[in-house]
Design a protein around this motif. Structure first.
Motif, PDB file in Angstrom:
ATOM      1  N   SER A  93      -8.369   9.762 -20.960  1.00  0.00           N
ATOM      2  CA  SER A  93      -8.459   9.397 -19.541  1.00  0.00           C
ATOM      3  C   SER A  93      -8.026   7.963 -19.275  1.00  0.00           C
ATOM      4  O   SER A  93      -7.893   7.558 -18.118  1.00  0.00           O
ATOM      5  CB  SER A  93      -9.880   9.608 -19.026  1.00  0.00           C
ATOM      6  OG  SER A  93     -10.216  10.971 -19.051  1.00  0.00           O
ATOM      7  N   ARG A  94      -7.775   7.187 -20.328  1.00  0.00           N
ATOM      8  CA  ARG A  94      -7.345   5.795 -20.119  1.00  0.00           C
ATOM      9  C   ARG A  94      -6.013   5.744 -19.382  1.00  0.00           C
ATOM     10  O   ARG A  94      -5.695   4.753 -18.740  1.00  0.00           O
ATOM     11  CB  ARG A  94      -7.275   5.034 -21.443  1.00  0.00           C
ATOM     12  CG  ARG A  94      -6.129   5.417 -22.347  1.00  0.00           C
ATOM     13  CD  ARG A  94      -6.302   4.784 -23.732  1.00  0.00           C
ATOM     14  NE  ARG A  94      -5.178   5.009 -24.612  1.00  0.00           N
ATOM     15  CZ  ARG A  94      -4.875   6.160 -25.206  1.00  0.00           C
ATOM     16  NH1 ARG A  94      -5.630   7.224 -24.998  1.00  0.00           N
ATOM     17  NH2 ARG A  94      -3.832   6.256 -25.995  1.00  0.00           N
ATOM     18  N   GLU A  95      -5.241   6.813 -19.455  1.00  0.00           N
ATOM     19  CA  GLU A  95      -3.961   6.844 -18.749  1.00  0.00           C
ATOM     20  C   GLU A  95      -4.140   6.882 -17.235  1.00  0.00           C
ATOM     21  O   GLU A  95      -3.193   6.688 -16.492  1.00  0.00           O
ATOM     22  CB  GLU A  95      -3.116   8.009 -19.251  1.00  0.00           C
ATOM     23  CG  GLU A  95      -2.711   7.800 -20.707  1.00  0.00           C
ATOM     24  CD  GLU A  95      -1.967   8.972 -21.320  1.00  0.00           C
ATOM     25  OE1 GLU A  95      -1.708   9.964 -20.609  1.00  0.00           O
ATOM     26  OE2 GLU A  95      -1.642   8.882 -22.518  1.00  0.00           O
ATOM     27  N   LEU A  96      -5.371   7.121 -16.781  1.00  0.00           N
ATOM     28  CA  LEU A  96      -5.675   7.082 -15.349  1.00  0.00           C
ATOM     29  C   LEU A  96      -5.876   5.649 -14.859  1.00  0.00           C
ATOM     30  O   LEU A  96      -5.998   5.431 -13.655  1.00  0.00           O
ATOM     31  CB  LEU A  96      -6.931   7.909 -15.058  1.00  0.00           C
ATOM     32  CG  LEU A  96      -6.865   9.398 -15.400  1.00  0.00           C
ATOM     33  CD1 LEU A  96      -8.230  10.048 -15.199  1.00  0.00           C
ATOM     34  CD2 LEU A  96      -5.797  10.088 -14.577  1.00  0.00           C
ATOM     35  N   ILE A  97      -5.922   4.692 -15.786  1.00  0.00           N
ATOM     36  CA  ILE A  97      -6.116   3.290 -15.418  1.00  0.00           C
ATOM     37  C   ILE A  97      -4.802   2.774 -14.849  1.00  0.00           C
ATOM     38  O   ILE A  97      -3.767   2.795 -15.518  1.00  0.00           O
ATOM     39  CB  ILE A  97      -6.557   2.442 -16.630  1.00  0.00           C
ATOM     40  CG1 ILE A  97      -7.856   2.992 -17.222  1.00  0.00           C
ATOM     41  CG2 ILE A  97      -6.695   0.969 -16.234  1.00  0.00           C
ATOM     42  CD1 ILE A  97      -8.216   2.412 -18.582  1.00  0.00           C
ATOM     43  N   LYS A  98      -4.855   2.335 -13.618  1.00  0.00           N
ATOM     44  CA  LYS A  98      -3.663   1.841 -12.921  1.00  0.00           C
ATOM     45  C   LYS A  98      -3.989   0.485 -12.321  1.00  0.00           C
ATOM     46  O   LYS A  98      -5.138   0.136 -12.134  1.00  0.00           O
ATOM     47  CB  LYS A  98      -3.257   2.789 -11.776  1.00  0.00           C
ATOM     48  CG  LYS A  98      -3.109   4.234 -12.171  1.00  0.00           C
ATOM     49  CD  LYS A  98      -1.818   4.497 -12.861  1.00  0.00           C
ATOM     50  CE  LYS A  98      -1.671   6.004 -13.111  1.00  0.00           C
ATOM     51  NZ  LYS A  98      -0.972   6.313 -14.308  1.00  0.00           N
ATOM     52  N   GLY A  99      -2.948  -0.264 -12.011  1.00  0.00           N
ATOM     53  CA  GLY A  99      -3.153  -1.528 -11.328  1.00  0.00           C
ATOM     54  C   GLY A  99      -2.502  -2.687 -12.054  1.00  0.00           C
ATOM     55  O   GLY A  99      -1.797  -2.508 -13.047  1.00  0.00           O
ATOM     56  N   VAL A 100      -2.754  -3.870 -11.519  1.00  0.00           N
ATOM     57  CA  VAL A 100      -2.100  -5.078 -12.014  1.00  0.00           C
ATOM     58  C   VAL A 100      -3.108  -5.939 -12.754  1.00  0.00           C
ATOM     59  O   VAL A 100      -4.232  -6.144 -12.294  1.00  0.00           O
ATOM     60  CB  VAL A 100      -1.481  -5.874 -10.844  1.00  0.00           C
ATOM     61  CG1 VAL A 100      -0.858  -7.166 -11.319  1.00  0.00           C
ATOM     62  CG2 VAL A 100      -0.458  -5.023 -10.107  1.00  0.00           C
ATOM     63  N   ILE A 101      -2.697  -6.426 -13.911  1.00  0.00           N
ATOM     64  CA  ILE A 101      -3.485  -7.388 -14.675  1.00  0.00           C
ATOM     65  C   ILE A 101      -2.520  -8.457 -15.154  1.00  0.00           C
ATOM     66  O   ILE A 101      -1.453  -8.153 -15.674  1.00  0.00           O
ATOM     67  CB  ILE A 101      -4.264  -6.711 -15.838  1.00  0.00           C
ATOM     68  CG1 ILE A 101      -5.262  -7.661 -16.475  1.00  0.00           C
ATOM     69  CG2 ILE A 101      -3.360  -6.146 -16.869  1.00  0.00           C
ATOM     70  CD1 ILE A 101      -6.565  -7.742 -15.778  1.00  0.00           C
ATOM     71  N   CYS A 102      -2.854  -9.697 -14.905  1.00  0.00           N
ATOM     72  CA  CYS A 102      -1.981 -10.824 -15.260  1.00  0.00           C
ATOM     73  C   CYS A 102      -0.583 -10.649 -14.661  1.00  0.00           C
ATOM     74  O   CYS A 102       0.424 -10.972 -15.296  1.00  0.00           O
ATOM     75  CB  CYS A 102      -1.905 -10.997 -16.774  1.00  0.00           C
ATOM     76  SG  CYS A 102      -3.484 -11.369 -17.534  1.00  0.00           S
ATOM     77  N   GLY A 103      -0.519 -10.098 -13.457  1.00  0.00           N
ATOM     78  CA  GLY A 103       0.755  -9.955 -12.758  1.00  0.00           C
ATOM     79  C   GLY A 103       1.635  -8.815 -13.241  1.00  0.00           C
ATOM     80  O   GLY A 103       2.775  -8.685 -12.822  1.00  0.00           O
ATOM     81  N   VAL A 104       1.095  -7.966 -14.129  1.00  0.00           N
ATOM     82  CA  VAL A 104       1.888  -6.865 -14.682  1.00  0.00           C
ATOM     83  C   VAL A 104       1.139  -5.560 -14.462  1.00  0.00           C
ATOM     84  O   VAL A 104      -0.071  -5.491 -14.668  1.00  0.00           O
ATOM     85  CB  VAL A 104       2.125  -7.076 -16.201  1.00  0.00           C
ATOM     86  CG1 VAL A 104       2.901  -5.916 -16.796  1.00  0.00           C
ATOM     87  CG2 VAL A 104       2.830  -8.391 -16.461  1.00  0.00           C
ATOM     88  N   ARG A 105       1.861  -4.520 -14.042  1.00  0.00           N
ATOM     89  CA  ARG A 105       1.245  -3.212 -13.875  1.00  0.00           C
ATOM     90  C   ARG A 105       0.927  -2.630 -15.245  1.00  0.00           C
ATOM     91  O   ARG A 105       1.819  -2.488 -16.072  1.00  0.00           O
ATOM     92  CB  ARG A 105       2.173  -2.261 -13.124  1.00  0.00           C
ATOM     93  CG  ARG A 105       2.333  -2.624 -11.658  1.00  0.00           C
ATOM     94  CD  ARG A 105       2.815  -1.440 -10.865  1.00  0.00           C
ATOM     95  NE  ARG A 105       2.144  -1.131  -9.628  1.00  0.00           N
ATOM     96  CZ  ARG A 105       0.846  -1.102  -9.358  1.00  0.00           C
ATOM     97  NH1 ARG A 105      -0.006  -1.386 -10.252  1.00  0.00           N
ATOM     98  NH2 ARG A 105       0.378  -0.780  -8.181  1.00  0.00           N
ATOM     99  N   VAL A 106      -0.326  -2.273 -15.492  1.00  0.00           N
ATOM    100  CA  VAL A 106      -0.720  -1.780 -16.810  1.00  0.00           C
ATOM    101  C   VAL A 106       0.008  -0.501 -17.183  1.00  0.00           C
ATOM    102  O   VAL A 106       0.330  -0.287 -18.355  1.00  0.00           O
ATOM    103  CB  VAL A 106      -2.254  -1.588 -16.956  1.00  0.00           C
ATOM    104  CG1 VAL A 106      -2.971  -2.897 -16.926  1.00  0.00           C
ATOM    105  CG2 VAL A 106      -2.810  -0.637 -15.924  1.00  0.00           C
TER     106      VAL A 106
END
Length: 116
Positions: free
Chosen positions: A70-83
């Protein structure tokens, strides 16, 4: 290409920063541990052993018992980069963890953080 320096850093050296970030926002070490266990499949005892041995990030993720699908459901930006766009698999795992800790510190419910 040279490895990123975080790969050889001890997970135990960064772990207190995860806990501090969470506790500053009223969250707990137990919640941080739960997130790490959810992501990696380590038991609490295994996690504590990893911290005691000062295992590096590369080994920490390579030896993780069961990376949560389910970690592939993690979306968004961290340190200016989309995970979800990070190409290096190890860096992506590290950033997934960073993103989950950020969500915890921002007050998201554990149910949402753990993608239930």
């Amino acid at each position: 290409m040279a490895k990123h320096k975080i790969y050889s850093m001890s997970f135990a050296s960064v772990y207190p920063h995860y806990v501090t970030k969470a506790e500053k926002k009223g969250r707990t070490k137990a919640e941080v541990d739960e997130i790490i266990r959810w992501l990696t499949g380590y038991s609490q005892e295994e996690l504590e052993a990893v911290l005691d041995k000062k295992t590096d990030f590369e080994t920490f993720f390579a030896e993780a018992p069961q990376m949560n699908p389910s970690r592939e459901l993690i979306k968004g930006v961290i340190c200016g980069v989309r995970v979800e766009d990070i190409e290096d698999p190890l860096m992506q795992e590290i950033r997934y963890l960073d993103k989950l800790i950020d969500e915890l510190a921002r007050g998201k419910s554990m149910e949402k953080i753990l993608r239930k």
